[in-house]
Write a protein that holds these residues in place. Structure first.
Motif: not given
Length: 469
Positions: A312-321, A357-365
């Motif tokens: 949610s942090w990466f989404q709400q900072q605009g890094y991922v959609e 760690q693996a999920v963050l890389n796989q789903l969010l890059g």
């Protein structure tokens, strides 16, 4: 573009549609541009005319800003202080308790208060009406009609009067129409126009709140050039996304539609350590915990919930959609990377920091660093590393050890004494989204070194920020 300083006493926000209507020539591009500009000039004149009306939301206060600040009720004068308008606003507490008196002061602190106003136009005029005149013109043209979503914010201090506030609002409205005109002319294609969309962004100190007009419907990945220009204009680093739509400022009086709490830690008092400093998560996140989303994960889903908070942090900072992943999406991602068998999807099996760690890389890059701690007692010596993470990356940290997972949102650390406190967001909470319960009961709170099992080993997943605009 309008800049509002962030040390705001009162934010005056005016919203409302302005009808944009014009007849576009089908063949002459230059003539189309002239017609569009003339229509915007007429709207700017409308904002400056006596028919312009500002109505304070949830109150009987109506202001004619161009009629020498004429207003109702009669107690409202041009010299009335902006902060005194609060006594006329009906609060939610008054509505639920059945009290209808509008002249009751809100208990909220005015240091971050928002006065919402509606932009309206007076259509009735005094005196006899003239007879209508009809005329007929035969030509090939394209009639365009749309509503411009005006949304302006200005700052008012505790000493500013309604006259001061109205003057700034009218100036902001006029300026926003100019910015909308630029956007519409830049994105005209034949007789197709894109509606301008005003958005507010809170920039780092001392820049404050900034309003930017984007073309509605154009995705962020096509606005990178405009964002680069904005970064240069405000002297911002080009490795963080300050002007993506996900970064739009959330006004304190607006509820979040998804129902999740945001940043529950902001109501907490920082611990006082001898020569200590506080290093905190930067930006906005959602609090994800047991039993949300109609998923009974009590007893096994704490790491999933910590991962959701990080996403949610990466989404709400605009890094991922992409949206925050569900438990099954997290499990499927681990199957896709070869970490788990197919039977893992739909199970109630735990995951740990390495899986996070693996999920963050796989789903969010998103890449992450892993910090290994052989026993909980060693965490007390990691103050410098944790402080540096929050200072440079500012992302939430997932920590797993034994059968428990938590989210670390910050540290209070003394470089001279080594004393440390951890700001913990606990995903094991099973109750409702009640901020007071969550903070009073310590589900979000500062913890000492004894919070960790002194003999258990821990792995910490420290997500890294992508370097993008």
């Amino acid at each position: 573009m309008v800049v509002v300083e962030s040390d705001t006493t009162i934010l005056l926000r005016v919203k409302g549609p302005l009808e944009f209507k014009c007849q576009l020539d089908l063949t002459d591009a230059l003539l189309r541009q002239k017609v569009i500009s003339a229509t915007f000039e007429a709207l700017r004149s409308q904002v400056k005319s006596d028919s312009c009306v500002l109505a304070v939301c949830n109150s009987p206060v109506i202001i004619w800003p161009n009629k020498r600040i004429f207003a109702t009720p009669q107690e409202i004068t041009p010299d009335t202080l902006c902060e005194d308008v609060h006594q006329w606003i009906q609060t939610d507490e008054q509505e639920t308790s059945g009290k209808r008196s509008a002249k009751k002061k809100s208990k909220k602190s005015l240091s971050m208060s928002v006065v919402n106003l509606r932009l309206m136009t007076e259509v009735s005029k005094p005196g006899p009406l003239s007879a209508p005149v009809l005329s007929k013109t035969v030509q090939k043209s394209h009639f365009l009609s749309t509503a411009l979503p005006m949304d302006c914010v200005v700052r008012a201090s505790c000493t500013d009067t309604i006259k001061d506030g109205c003057e700034r609002l009218l100036e902001a409205l006029t300026h926003q129409l100019c910015e909308m005109e630029k956007v519409m002319l830049q994105h005209i294609s034949g007789t197709t126009l894109l509606v301008p969309e005003p958005l507010h962004f809170l920039l780092p100190e001392p820049k404050g709140l900034v309003t930017v007009v984007y073309p509605a419907g154009v995705p962020d990945n096509q606005l990178e050039t405009q964002r680069k220009d904005l970064h240069q204009q405000f002297e911002l680093p080009d490795d963080r996304p300050y002007f993506r739509r996900a970064n739009t400022f959330h006004f304190p009086n607006e509820p979040y539609r998804d129902g999740y709490l945001r940043n529950p830690h902001v109501t907490l008092t920082h611990p006082s350590l001898d020569n200590g400093k506080v290093y905190m998560v930067q930006g906005i996140y959602s609090y994800h915990h047991y039993m949300q989303d109609r998923v009974d994960d009590n007893g096994w889903g704490c790491a999933y919930r910590s991962l959701q908070t990080i996403c949610s942090w990466f989404q709400q900072q605009g890094y991922v959609e992409r949206s925050v992943p569900t438990h099954k999406e997290i499990q499927q991602a681990l199957v896709d990377v070869g970490d788990k068998q197919t039977s893992f999807v739909g199970s109630r099996q735990w995951i740990g920091s390495i899986e996070v760690q693996a999920v963050l890389n796989q789903l969010l890059g998103v890449t992450s660093k892993i910090m290994f701690v052989s026993q909980g007692s060693e965490l007390a010596s990691k103050g410098r590393e944790l402080a540096n993470h929050f200072l440079t990356e500012g992302t939430p940290i997932m920590i797993g050890g034994g059968v428990l997972a938590h989210t670390i949102l910050g540290v209070a650390w003394s470089e001279t004494t080594g004393e440390i406190r951890y700001l913990i967001l606990d995903p094991h909470y099973t109750g409702a989204e009640d901020l007071q319960v969550i903070t009073d009961k310590g589900w979000c709170g500062w913890k000492g070194p004894d919070f960790w099992d002194q003999t258990a080993y821990y792995n910490l997943c420290l997500p890294q920020r992508p370097k993008i605009i």
